[in-house]
Design a protein around this motif. Structure first.
Motif, PDB file in Angstrom:
ATOM      1  N   UNK A 148      49.110 -11.383  32.501  1.00 46.70           N
ATOM      2  CA  UNK A 148      48.510 -11.717  33.803  1.00 46.70           C
ATOM      3  C   UNK A 148      49.557 -11.601  34.911  1.00 46.70           C
ATOM      4  N   UNK A 149      50.742 -12.170  34.665  1.00 47.98           N
ATOM      5  CA  UNK A 149      51.804 -12.113  35.678  1.00 47.98           C
ATOM      6  C   UNK A 149      52.190 -10.667  35.951  1.00 47.98           C
ATOM      7  N   UNK A 150      52.300  -9.859  34.899  1.00 43.94           N
ATOM      8  CA  UNK A 150      52.658  -8.451  35.074  1.00 43.94           C
ATOM      9  C   UNK A 150      51.585  -7.717  35.888  1.00 43.94           C
ATOM     10  N   UNK A 151      50.324  -7.994  35.579  1.00 41.00           N
ATOM     11  CA  UNK A 151      49.225  -7.345  36.307  1.00 41.00           C
ATOM     12  C   UNK A 151      49.275  -7.716  37.788  1.00 41.00           C
ATOM     13  N   UNK A 152      49.490  -9.004  38.091  1.00 42.87           N
ATOM     14  CA  UNK A 152      49.569  -9.443  39.491  1.00 42.87           C
ATOM     15  C   UNK A 152      50.813  -8.853  40.176  1.00 42.87           C
ATOM     16  N   UNK A 153      51.905  -8.720  39.420  1.00 47.83           N
ATOM     17  CA  UNK A 153      53.135  -8.143  39.960  1.00 47.83           C
ATOM     18  C   UNK A 153      52.906  -6.687  40.356  1.00 47.83           C
ATOM     19  N   UNK A 154      52.213  -5.939  39.497  1.00 48.08           N
ATOM     20  CA  UNK A 154      51.914  -4.534  39.777  1.00 48.08           C
ATOM     21  C   UNK A 154      50.971  -4.415  40.977  1.00 48.08           C
ATOM     22  N   UNK A 155      50.089  -5.418  41.161  1.00 48.10           N
ATOM     23  CA  UNK A 155      49.166  -5.411  42.299  1.00 48.10           C
ATOM     24  C   UNK A 155      49.871  -5.719  43.613  1.00 48.10           C
ATOM     25  N   UNK A 203      51.901  -8.773  44.175  1.00 46.59           N
ATOM     26  CA  UNK A 203      52.287 -10.180  44.342  1.00 46.59           C
ATOM     27  C   UNK A 203      53.637 -10.389  43.661  1.00 46.59           C
ATOM     28  N   UNK A 204      54.703 -10.525  44.483  1.00 41.98           N
ATOM     29  CA  UNK A 204      56.039 -10.688  43.924  1.00 41.98           C
ATOM     30  C   UNK A 204      56.604 -12.083  44.175  1.00 41.98           C
ATOM     31  N   UNK A 205      55.767 -12.978  44.668  1.00 42.06           N
ATOM     32  CA  UNK A 205      56.175 -14.342  44.959  1.00 42.06           C
ATOM     33  C   UNK A 205      56.064 -15.180  43.681  1.00 42.06           C
ATOM     34  N   UNK A 206      57.195 -15.602  43.141  1.00 35.91           N
ATOM     35  CA  UNK A 206      57.216 -16.334  41.871  1.00 35.91           C
ATOM     36  C   UNK A 206      56.499 -17.674  41.979  1.00 35.91           C
ATOM     37  N   UNK A 207      56.601 -18.334  43.141  1.00 35.04           N
ATOM     38  CA  UNK A 207      55.927 -19.635  43.310  1.00 35.04           C
ATOM     39  C   UNK A 207      54.415 -19.469  43.267  1.00 35.04           C
ATOM     40  N   UNK A 208      53.936 -18.423  43.928  1.00 34.51           N
ATOM     41  CA  UNK A 208      52.490 -18.150  43.921  1.00 34.51           C
ATOM     42  C   UNK A 208      52.016 -17.830  42.498  1.00 34.51           C
ATOM     43  N   UNK A 209      52.765 -17.006  41.796  1.00 29.48           N
ATOM     44  CA  UNK A 209      52.401 -16.654  40.419  1.00 29.48           C
ATOM     45  C   UNK A 209      52.449 -17.880  39.514  1.00 29.48           C
ATOM     46  N   UNK A 257      51.568 -24.670  30.543  1.00 30.58           N
ATOM     47  CA  UNK A 257      52.180 -26.002  30.522  1.00 30.58           C
ATOM     48  C   UNK A 257      53.668 -26.018  30.863  1.00 30.58           C
ATOM     49  N   UNK A 258      54.258 -24.850  31.070  1.00 33.04           N
ATOM     50  CA  UNK A 258      55.705 -24.756  31.243  1.00 33.04           C
ATOM     51  C   UNK A 258      56.183 -25.060  32.647  1.00 33.04           C
ATOM     52  N   UNK A 259      57.473 -24.878  32.839  1.00 33.83           N
ATOM     53  CA  UNK A 259      58.153 -25.186  34.090  1.00 33.83           C
ATOM     54  C   UNK A 259      58.145 -23.970  35.022  1.00 33.83           C
ATOM     55  N   UNK A 260      58.318 -24.235  36.297  1.00 33.02           N
ATOM     56  CA  UNK A 260      58.357 -23.176  37.315  1.00 33.02           C
ATOM     57  C   UNK A 260      59.515 -22.220  37.066  1.00 33.02           C
ATOM     58  N   UNK A 261      60.628 -22.721  36.543  1.00 32.92           N
ATOM     59  CA  UNK A 261      61.819 -21.891  36.353  1.00 32.92           C
ATOM     60  C   UNK A 261      61.569 -20.763  35.339  1.00 32.92           C
ATOM     61  N   UNK A 262      60.680 -21.000  34.372  1.00 33.49           N
ATOM     62  CA  UNK A 262      60.368 -19.968  33.372  1.00 33.49           C
ATOM     63  C   UNK A 262      59.690 -18.781  34.052  1.00 33.49           C
ATOM     64  N   UNK A 263      58.744 -19.085  34.928  1.00 37.03           N
ATOM     65  CA  UNK A 263      58.044 -18.018  35.663  1.00 37.03           C
ATOM     66  C   UNK A 263      59.019 -17.327  36.608  1.00 37.03           C
TER      67      UNK A 263
END
Length: 195
Positions: A14-21, A23-29, A39-45
């Motif tokens: 999902x993140x890869x698909x949004x990145x290709x579209x 959306x490069x903002x990690x907080x938004x993703x 369930x993970x932390x923001x730092x992982x994303x």
């Protein structure tokens, strides 16, 4: 060496698909996958998005196929009792394999006959099974034909032998608890005292 599974694995596509579209903002993703149940932390994303921006990783591999036992449980569970991710998983494997899709339809059709106590529709179900090249289910259907009257009566009746089976199981448990020393008179006494 195989790579260890992480919490983000289910959300990487999902993140890869949004990145290709675009959306490069990690907080938004992070907010988007968190809303989907991550369930993970923001730092992982953030780390994963950073690697995508650097171009050091490519598209994640497609999700692994479920183990046969898990897929069987999805098939045998009522559709309205499946969790959303299980329903999606079953939909994906059904789309990938037409034979499995036909099998699921036949299995659920037989389950419906059992639920609705509709033994009169058994013949129509067997005809549907014969239209498909499903050897295991066809063999099951042929086995039903060998004792047709009993099978139709069993599917049509609202009565169940569950109570009797429960009592038999209880007596066997009491007998085993006697460690082989329980003769008929002692077993009879234990059964009567437990009632």
């Amino acid at each position: 060496m195989t790579q260890r599974r992480t919490l983000l694995d289910d959300y990487k596509s999902y993140i890869y698909q949004r990145f290709v579209q675009g959306c490069r903002n990690a907080s938004q993703l992070y907010r988007e996958v968190h809303d989907q149940g991550f369930p993970g932390d923001r730092s992982v994303v953030n780390s994963y998005v950073r690697l995508l921006k650097q171009g050091t990783i490519t598209a994640p591999p497609p999700p692994a196929l479920p183990k046969p036992r898990r897929a069987l449980r999805w098939i045998m569970t009522r559709p309205d009792h499946l969790r959303p991710e299980e329903a999606v998983g079953l939909k994906e494997i059904r789309a990938a394999c037409p034979e499995l899709n036909a099998t699921v339809e036949r299995v659920r059709g037989f389950g419906l006959l059992m639920d609705e106590h509709d033994g009169d529709c058994l013949e129509r179900w067997i005809e549907q099974v014969r239209r498909y090249d499903l050897p295991a289910i066809r063999q099951f259907a042929d086995g039903l034909l060998r004792d047709w009257d009993a099978v139709v009566a069993g599917l049509s009746s609202t009565w169940s032998s569950g109570q009797v089976e429960g009592q038999v199981t209880r007596v066997k448990l009491l007998k085993r608890a006697g460690y082989g020393r329980a003769k008929l008179d002692l077993l009879r006494t234990r059964v009567l005292l437990r009632s």
